[in-house]
Every structure is written in structure tokens, then in C-alpha cells.
Design an enzyme around this catalytic site. Structure first.
Site, PDB file in Angstrom:
ATOM      1  N   LYS A  47      33.562 -31.280 -12.971  1.00 53.56           N
ATOM      2  CA  LYS A  47      33.380 -31.234 -14.436  1.00 53.56           C
ATOM      3  C   LYS A  47      33.660 -29.859 -15.055  1.00 53.56           C
ATOM      4  CE  LYS A  47      32.981 -34.600 -15.490  1.00 53.56           C
ATOM      5  NZ  LYS A  47      34.169 -35.510 -15.277  1.00 53.56           N
TER       6      LYS A  47
ATOM      7  N   TRP B  56      42.293 -31.237 -16.370  1.00 52.78           N
ATOM      8  CA  TRP B  56      43.033 -30.417 -17.334  1.00 52.78           C
ATOM      9  C   TRP B  56      44.013 -29.501 -16.591  1.00 52.78           C
ATOM     10  CZ3 TRP B  56      40.085 -26.619 -21.118  1.00 52.78           C
ATOM     11  CH2 TRP B  56      40.964 -26.209 -22.121  1.00 52.78           C
TER      12      TRP B  56
ATOM     13  N   HIS C  64      37.330 -29.776  -4.615  1.00 55.12           N
ATOM     14  CA  HIS C  64      36.004 -29.275  -5.020  1.00 55.12           C
ATOM     15  C   HIS C  64      35.325 -28.562  -3.835  1.00 55.12           C
ATOM     16  CE1 HIS C  64      36.254 -31.391  -8.746  1.00 55.12           C
ATOM     17  NE2 HIS C  64      35.958 -32.590  -8.296  1.00 55.12           N
TER      18      HIS C  64
ATOM     19  N   SER D 188      28.281 -32.445 -18.998  1.00 53.62           N
ATOM     20  CA  SER D 188      29.444 -33.280 -18.713  1.00 53.62           C
ATOM     21  C   SER D 188      29.159 -34.167 -17.491  1.00 53.62           C
ATOM     22  CB  SER D 188      30.649 -32.374 -18.454  1.00 53.62           C
ATOM     23  OG  SER D 188      31.786 -33.121 -18.141  1.00 53.62           O
TER      24      SER D 188
HETATM   25  P1  A3P Z   1      33.361 -33.021 -21.198  1.00 57.35           P
HETATM   26  O1  A3P Z   1      32.651 -34.097 -20.447  1.00 57.35           O
HETATM   27  O2  A3P Z   1      32.444 -31.905 -21.601  1.00 57.35           O
HETATM   28  O3  A3P Z   1      34.155 -33.535 -22.352  1.00 57.35           O
HETATM   29  P2  A3P Z   1      36.815 -32.387 -14.550  1.00 57.35           P
HETATM   30  O4  A3P Z   1      38.226 -32.747 -14.741  1.00 57.35           O
HETATM   31  O5  A3P Z   1      36.617 -31.179 -13.685  1.00 57.35           O
HETATM   32  O6  A3P Z   1      36.012 -33.565 -14.100  1.00 57.35           O
HETATM   33  O7  A3P Z   1      36.226 -31.919 -15.962  1.00 57.35           O
HETATM   34  C1  A3P Z   1      36.063 -32.852 -17.001  1.00 57.35           C
HETATM   35  C2  A3P Z   1      35.760 -32.101 -18.281  1.00 57.35           C
HETATM   36  O8  A3P Z   1      36.961 -31.414 -18.717  1.00 57.35           O
HETATM   37  C3  A3P Z   1      35.358 -33.057 -19.412  1.00 57.35           C
HETATM   38  O9  A3P Z   1      34.406 -32.333 -20.201  1.00 57.35           O
HETATM   39  C4  A3P Z   1      36.697 -33.231 -20.122  1.00 57.35           C
HETATM   40  O10 A3P Z   1      36.599 -33.673 -21.440  1.00 57.35           O
HETATM   41  C5  A3P Z   1      37.237 -31.797 -20.045  1.00 57.35           C
HETATM   42  N1  A3P Z   1      38.678 -31.733 -20.319  1.00 57.35           N
HETATM   43  C6  A3P Z   1      39.674 -32.417 -19.730  1.00 57.35           C
HETATM   44  N2  A3P Z   1      40.858 -32.126 -20.315  1.00 57.35           N
HETATM   45  C7  A3P Z   1      40.593 -31.231 -21.307  1.00 57.35           C
HETATM   46  C8  A3P Z   1      41.402 -30.557 -22.281  1.00 57.35           C
HETATM   47  N3  A3P Z   1      42.710 -30.756 -22.374  1.00 57.35           N
HETATM   48  N4  A3P Z   1      40.784 -29.708 -23.141  1.00 57.35           N
HETATM   49  C9  A3P Z   1      39.452 -29.497 -23.056  1.00 57.35           C
HETATM   50  N5  A3P Z   1      38.643 -30.118 -22.166  1.00 57.35           N
HETATM   51  C10 A3P Z   1      39.199 -30.968 -21.303  1.00 57.35           C
END
Ligand code: A3P
Length: 292
Positions: A46, A51, A101, A131
Site C-alpha cells: 500500500k 503506481w 514486498h 489504505s
Molecule cells: P489509497 O488506498 O490511499 O488510495 P499499492 O499499489 O502499494 O498497493 O498501493 C496502493 C495505494 O497507491 C492506494 O492508496 C492507491 O490509490 C495508490 N495509488 C495507485 N496509483 C496511484 C497514482 N497514480 N497516484 C496516487 N496514488 C496512487
């Protein structure tokens, strides 16, 4: 009765998602051959993994940028220890990107050759917690929590996938053993273009201004949310399974959502733990969208 163990598999002090982890990969990670051109995206869950997978896919693959190839980010930058699609890692042509991870002590030893690159993305742990809380209640293979307080207990205790955040960030203390760049989710959020350029420098990839613009544009939260190649919707829905139709992998994508979840007491407690546990980690953390 506590059913945490139904969801977690513990190996050498680190918790994996039990039903998805490929333990033969983890157990033999030491012998996994690392090539100089390998790139690992390493995160605590998270923290911006998906991203970063999208950013690297856009940087490296023209067919991803112009959408002429229909390959999802999870297959462009597959998870090493989860290898969801059972890819034969030895047959993937360069450039080969992995996501992971894993803690510093479980990754392939070959990464210490300091030629292969590691991009470590970290996020302020209060937003990680929030998150993770929502994600765990949405995704069927993670243990749900009826209250935020309960999830916070599990998170602080490391009874979640990825174990303790405060242990994972210790990658920083071992940075000299690896060729590693630390970047924060918040820096990416506040100035995505600068973050992309910094990543390109680290990867030794020279892109034209125009291509950088395309990467930045396709890596914004809004554009990723509506892009099936990047938003993980189908993978979560059809491969992993959800408890309801309401959730989104790309949920809020912002800085400071923790302020809508933490009570004053929870915040004070968290701050105390954070200060104690990260006193030797001089990384900069951003807690608020308006913070400089
Ligand atoms: P939130 O739940 O706070 O929205 P991971 O990929 O490590 O599981 O992380 C997921 C988190 O990254 C989520 O946070 C998701 O919305 C956020 N995320 C993914 N793509 C993103 C982007 N382009 N810009 C900002 N946050 C992003």
C-alpha cells in the site's frame, strides 16, 4: 478465535499472504540469478507499488505508452514472490522488472552485486495503515477488521502481509549493500514529473521531453483509475476475489487521508512509536498534502 494464521504464512519472521505466495521462489531466492539489468521495485504493501509498476512500464515499453500492446502492468513488472501468473522468470527478455514486498534479508543475494537496481518506494505509514485497512476489508484473501482500532493493532503488531512497517523500512539501514534509490510516494504525488525524471536518471534512461510528458500523463491517479492495463480491477475482481463490489484498488490516492481515520489518542500513540522506531532513519516523511 484468532484466525490470522488462515491468511498469513510466516517465514523467517516475515508474513506472506498464505494462498498467493510461491514459497519455492522465496526459499530459493538466494540462488535466483540476478542480471545486471534487473530492476526491482520494492515496497511495503500500500505504498505505491502499482503506481511505480505503471511508471516503469511506461518508461521502458513504447507499446505500453502508446497502448499498442495489451499487457497489464502486473505482467510487465511481475511480483517476484507472488508471481501471480506463474511466469517463467528465466524466459522474460530484458529489460526485466520485478516487484516485491520482501524485506532486505530475503531478496536474492545477487542484488548485492550492486549492478542490478532497486527502487524502494516508501509512504508515510499513517496513510499506509489507512489504505491497508480499506484494502483488507475489500479483498477476500486478506483478514478483514471490523474497526480501525483492530486493524491498527494488527498493523503495529506486524500481523499483516508484509509484517511490521517499522521493520520493512530498515531496508534503509542496509542501503549500502545495494544499488538502491529511495523515493517517497508523497514526492511522487507532489511533483510527478520531477519524480519520473529522477527515476529515469537512476535507471539511466534518457527520454525526450515529449515522452516524459506521456509517462507523467498516463501515471496520474485519474488516468490510471480508468485504464484497465494499470488499475488492477480485473485482477482483484476475477483472480483474487473481493468481499463487495464497492472497493477500488485506486481508492483515494492522496496524502493525509489518515486525518479522517485516526483519533487524537491513536495519533499520539502512533507518533510515539514512529519516533522511537525511526530515530535512526533520516528519510523525509510528508504527512499532509500542503506540507513543503
Ligand atoms: P489509497 O488506498 O490511499 O488510495 P499499492 O499499489 O502499494 O498497493 O498501493 C496502493 C495505494 O497507491 C492506494 O492508496 C492507491 O490509490 C495508490 N495509488 C495507485 N496509483 C496511484 C497514482 N497514480 N497516484 C496516487 N496514488 C496512487
Amino acid at each position: 478465535m484468532d484466525n490470522t494464521k488462515e491468511y498469513l504464512f510466516e517465514f523467517k519472521g516475515y508474513n506472506f499472504e498464505r494462498s498467493l505466495v510461491k514459497m519455492h521462489i522465496v526459499r530459493s531466492a538466494d540462488d535466483f540469478e540476478i542480471r545486471d539489468d534487473h530492476v526491482f521495485i520494492v515496497t511495503y504493501p500500500k505504498s505505491g507499488t502499482v503506481w511505480t509498476q505503471q511508471i516503469l512500464s511506461l518508461i521502458y515499453f513504447e507499446g505500453h505508452r502508446n497502448r499498442t500492446e495489451d499487457i497489464k502492468t502486473i505482467d510487465r513488472a511481475p511480483f517476484f514472490e507472488y508471481n501471480n501468473h506463474n511466469l517463467d522468470f528465466t524466459k522474460i527478455p530484458s529489460p526485466q522488472i520485478f516487484s516485491s514486498h520482501l524485506p532486505y534479508y530475503l531478496v536474492p543475494k545477487g542484488l548485492k552485486n550492486k549492478k542490478a537496481k532497486i527502487l524502494y518506494i516508501y509512504r508515510n505509514p499513517k496513510d499506509v495503515l489507512v489504505s491497508f485497512f480499506h484494502f483488507s476489508n475489500w479483498v477476500a484473501r486478506l483478514k478483514p477488521s471490523d474497526t480501525f482500532e483492530n486493524f491498527m493493532e494488527m498493523f503495529l503488531d506486524g500481523q499483516v502481509v508484509g509484517s511490521r512497517w517499522f521493520d520493512h523500512i530498515k531496508w534503509y539501514e542496509h542501503r549500502h549493500d545495494f544499488n538502491i534509490l529511495f523515493m517517497s510516494y508523497e514526492d511522487m504525488k507532489k511533483d510527478l514529473r520531477s519524480a519520473v525524471l529522477k527515476i529515469c536518471r537512476f535507471l539511466e534512461k534518457q527520454l525526450s521531453e515529449e515522452v516524459v510528458d506521456t509517462v507523467v500523463n498516463q501515471a496520474t491517479f485519474q488516468n490510471m483509475k480508468t485504464n484497465p492495463q494499470a488499475n488492477y480491477h480485473d485482477i482483484i475482481k476475477y483472480e483474487i476475489g473481493t468481499r463487495s463490489d464497492k472497493g477500488h484498488f485506486l481508492r483515494k490516492g492522496t496524502i493525509g487521508d489518515w486525518k479522517h481515520h485516526f483519533t487524537v489518542e491513536q495519533n499520539e500513540r502512533f507518533d510515539q512509536i514512529f519516533q522511537r522506531e525511526t530515530k535512526d532513519i533520516p528519510l523525509k516523511f510528508i504527512w499532509d498534502i500542503n506540507e513543503e
